[in-house]
Design a protein around this motif. Structure first.
Motif, PDB file in Angstrom:
ATOM      1  N   UNK A   1       0.973  -1.271   0.181  1.00  0.00           N
ATOM      2  CA  UNK A   1       0.038   0.129   0.084  1.00  0.00           C
ATOM      3  C   UNK A   1       0.666   1.358  -0.061  1.00  0.00           C
ATOM      4  N   UNK A   2       2.178   1.437   0.397  1.00  0.00           N
ATOM      5  CA  UNK A   2       3.064   2.536   0.348  1.00  0.00           C
ATOM      6  C   UNK A   2       3.013   3.243  -0.894  1.00  0.00           C
ATOM      7  N   UNK A   3       3.221   2.632  -2.036  1.00  0.00           N
ATOM      8  CA  UNK A   3       3.159   3.511  -3.286  1.00  0.00           C
ATOM      9  C   UNK A   3       1.822   4.143  -3.566  1.00  0.00           C
ATOM     10  N   UNK A   4       0.746   3.331  -3.504  1.00  0.00           N
ATOM     11  CA  UNK A   4      -0.441   3.958  -3.751  1.00  0.00           C
ATOM     12  C   UNK A   4      -0.951   4.933  -2.801  1.00  0.00           C
ATOM     13  N   UNK A   5      -0.549   4.776  -1.495  1.00  0.00           N
ATOM     14  CA  UNK A   5      -0.667   5.912  -0.400  1.00  0.00           C
ATOM     15  C   UNK A   5      -0.179   7.089  -0.825  1.00  0.00           C
ATOM     16  N   UNK A   6       0.894   7.095  -1.398  1.00  0.00           N
ATOM     17  CA  UNK A   6       1.582   8.383  -1.894  1.00  0.00           C
ATOM     18  C   UNK A   6       0.958   9.186  -2.992  1.00  0.00           C
ATOM     19  N   UNK A   7       0.395   8.248  -3.780  1.00  0.00           N
ATOM     20  CA  UNK A   7      -0.248   8.954  -4.931  1.00  0.00           C
ATOM     21  C   UNK A   7      -1.568   9.550  -4.204  1.00  0.00           C
ATOM     22  N   UNK A   8      -2.341   8.785  -3.437  1.00  0.00           N
ATOM     23  CA  UNK A   8      -3.655   9.030  -2.915  1.00  0.00           C
ATOM     24  C   UNK A   8      -3.421  10.459  -2.171  1.00  0.00           C
ATOM     25  N   UNK A   9      -2.450  10.490  -1.464  1.00  0.00           N
ATOM     26  CA  UNK A   9      -2.098  11.740  -0.668  1.00  0.00           C
ATOM     27  C   UNK A   9      -1.912  13.164  -1.467  1.00  0.00           C
ATOM     28  N   UNK A  10      -1.699  12.797  -2.678  1.00  0.00           N
ATOM     29  CA  UNK A  10      -1.523  13.813  -3.617  1.00  0.00           C
ATOM     30  C   UNK A  10      -3.039  14.664  -3.920  1.00  0.00           C
ATOM     31  N   UNK A  11      -4.139  13.735  -3.757  1.00  0.00           N
ATOM     32  CA  UNK A  11      -5.488  14.248  -4.044  1.00  0.00           C
ATOM     33  C   UNK A  11      -5.985  14.325  -2.633  1.00  0.00           C
TER      34      UNK A  11
ATOM     35  N   UNK B   1       1.816  -0.380  -9.873  1.00  0.00           N
ATOM     36  CA  UNK B   1       3.032  -0.670  -9.173  1.00  0.00           C
ATOM     37  C   UNK B   1       2.641  -1.968  -8.305  1.00  0.00           C
ATOM     38  N   UNK B   2       1.375  -1.953  -7.853  1.00  0.00           N
ATOM     39  CA  UNK B   2       0.870  -3.180  -6.808  1.00  0.00           C
ATOM     40  C   UNK B   2       0.813  -4.364  -7.985  1.00  0.00           C
ATOM     41  N   UNK B   3       0.397  -4.025  -9.175  1.00  0.00           N
ATOM     42  CA  UNK B   3       0.137  -5.405 -10.442  1.00  0.00           C
ATOM     43  C   UNK B   3       1.801  -6.024 -10.533  1.00  0.00           C
ATOM     44  N   UNK B   4       2.581  -4.883 -10.640  1.00  0.00           N
ATOM     45  CA  UNK B   4       3.961  -5.218 -10.984  1.00  0.00           C
ATOM     46  C   UNK B   4       4.677  -6.116  -9.768  1.00  0.00           C
ATOM     47  N   UNK B   5       4.317  -5.633  -8.592  1.00  0.00           N
ATOM     48  CA  UNK B   5       4.795  -6.251  -7.303  1.00  0.00           C
ATOM     49  C   UNK B   5       4.272  -7.499  -7.222  1.00  0.00           C
ATOM     50  N   UNK B   6       2.975  -7.744  -7.149  1.00  0.00           N
ATOM     51  CA  UNK B   6       2.242  -9.261  -7.389  1.00  0.00           C
ATOM     52  C   UNK B   6       2.958 -10.049  -8.570  1.00  0.00           C
ATOM     53  N   UNK B   7       2.949  -9.535  -9.537  1.00  0.00           N
ATOM     54  CA  UNK B   7       3.520 -10.409 -10.854  1.00  0.00           C
ATOM     55  C   UNK B   7       4.751 -10.775 -10.569  1.00  0.00           C
ATOM     56  N   UNK B   8       5.792  -9.909 -10.122  1.00  0.00           N
ATOM     57  CA  UNK B   8       7.177 -10.359  -9.654  1.00  0.00           C
ATOM     58  C   UNK B   8       7.166 -11.419  -8.718  1.00  0.00           C
ATOM     59  N   UNK B   9       6.539 -11.173  -7.682  1.00  0.00           N
ATOM     60  CA  UNK B   9       6.391 -12.208  -6.664  1.00  0.00           C
ATOM     61  C   UNK B   9       5.964 -13.747  -6.930  1.00  0.00           C
ATOM     62  N   UNK B  10       4.726 -13.608  -7.831  1.00  0.00           N
ATOM     63  CA  UNK B  10       4.269 -14.990  -8.324  1.00  0.00           C
ATOM     64  C   UNK B  10       5.401 -15.582  -9.385  1.00  0.00           C
ATOM     65  N   UNK B  11       5.874 -14.833 -10.191  1.00  0.00           N
ATOM     66  CA  UNK B  11       7.046 -15.200 -11.262  1.00  0.00           C
ATOM     67  C   UNK B  11       8.047 -15.977 -10.191  1.00  0.00           C
ATOM     68  N   UNK B  12       8.551 -15.470  -9.367  1.00  0.00           N
ATOM     69  CA  UNK B  12       9.762 -15.779  -8.287  1.00  0.00           C
ATOM     70  C   UNK B  12       9.089 -17.160  -7.671  1.00  0.00           C
ATOM     71  N   UNK B  13       8.014 -17.253  -7.170  1.00  0.00           N
ATOM     72  CA  UNK B  13       7.422 -18.246  -6.451  1.00  0.00           C
ATOM     73  C   UNK B  13       7.011 -19.259  -7.108  1.00  0.00           C
ATOM     74  N   UNK B  14       6.466 -19.138  -8.194  1.00  0.00           N
ATOM     75  CA  UNK B  14       6.347 -20.257  -9.119  1.00  0.00           C
ATOM     76  C   UNK B  14       4.659 -20.790  -8.936  1.00  0.00           C
ATOM     77  N   UNK B  15       4.114 -21.435 -10.027  1.00  0.00           N
ATOM     78  CA  UNK B  15       2.763 -21.745  -9.976  1.00  0.00           C
ATOM     79  C   UNK B  15       2.243 -22.442  -8.938  1.00  0.00           C
ATOM     80  N   UNK B  16       3.052 -23.310  -8.227  1.00  0.00           N
ATOM     81  CA  UNK B  16       2.565 -24.133  -7.110  1.00  0.00           C
ATOM     82  C   UNK B  16       2.320 -23.243  -5.857  1.00  0.00           C
TER      83      UNK B  16
END
Length: 171
Positions: A38-48, A126-141
């Motif tokens: 949530x850190x990166x989205x929080x910074x974007x939200x704070x701008x508004x 950025x959240x999608x990128x973070x989750x995708x990287x973690x998924x790729x690193x961890x593997x399907x199982x």
């Protein structure tokens, strides 16, 4: 990786309290992951001048165009007053538009405007990128195991059904 199902089951190699420690670490991991997620989205939200409630509304309206206010209340499980405050800001600032239902004119159907879609994309990119990287690193199982754990944490059967598979009933 440790098999939590076999921890603390009386195996001579398990230290006392190993299962409880693994569960506590799992809880702590959720706290750290949520903080970073949530850190990166929080910074974007704070701008508004927005907070996490705004993010949740933008997310679910974006994922479910034409969602009713009642359906959104059911997903978020917040008071109507809280939703109206957040929704009012998002509507006034041009991120969400409300339409009356075609069948039931009392219904308020919600959808993101172009600005709302842009905001949702910025928040989730950025959240999608973070989750995708973690998924790729961890593997399907591991991803399937993670999904099973998250579904197991979700209390309401109706919420689990949103994801295609319900968890077995507890005994």
């Amino acid at each position: 990786m440790t098999d939590i199902n076999n921890l603390g089951q009386g195996d001579a190699t398990d230290p006392p309290g190993a299962r409880d420690e693994a569960i506590r670490q799992g809880i702590e991991l959720l706290f750290f992951a949520y903080r970073d997620f949530t850190a990166e989205p929080d910074a974007i939200l704070a701008q508004y001048g927005f907070g996490r409630a705004h993010h949740r509304v933008v997310h679910f309206v974006g994922r479910h165009p034409q969602i009713t206010v009642g359906e959104l209340l059911g997903i978020l499980r917040i008071t109507k007053q809280s939703l109206n405050r957040v929704l009012g800001q998002l509507v006034r600032q041009g991120f969400i538009v409300q339409h009356r239902g075609a069948q039931d004119r009392r219904q308020r159907l919600l959808e993101l405007t172009t600005s709302g879609r842009d905001l949702e994309h910025r928040l989730s990119e950025l959240q999608r990128a973070r989750v995708a990287a973690a998924f790729n690193k961890a593997g399907a199982q591991a991803v399937e195991g993670f999904r099973a754990v998250l579904l197991g944490i979700i209390a309401a059967e109706e919420d689990r059904r949103r994801f295609g598979r319900a968890r077995p009933a507890r005994r």
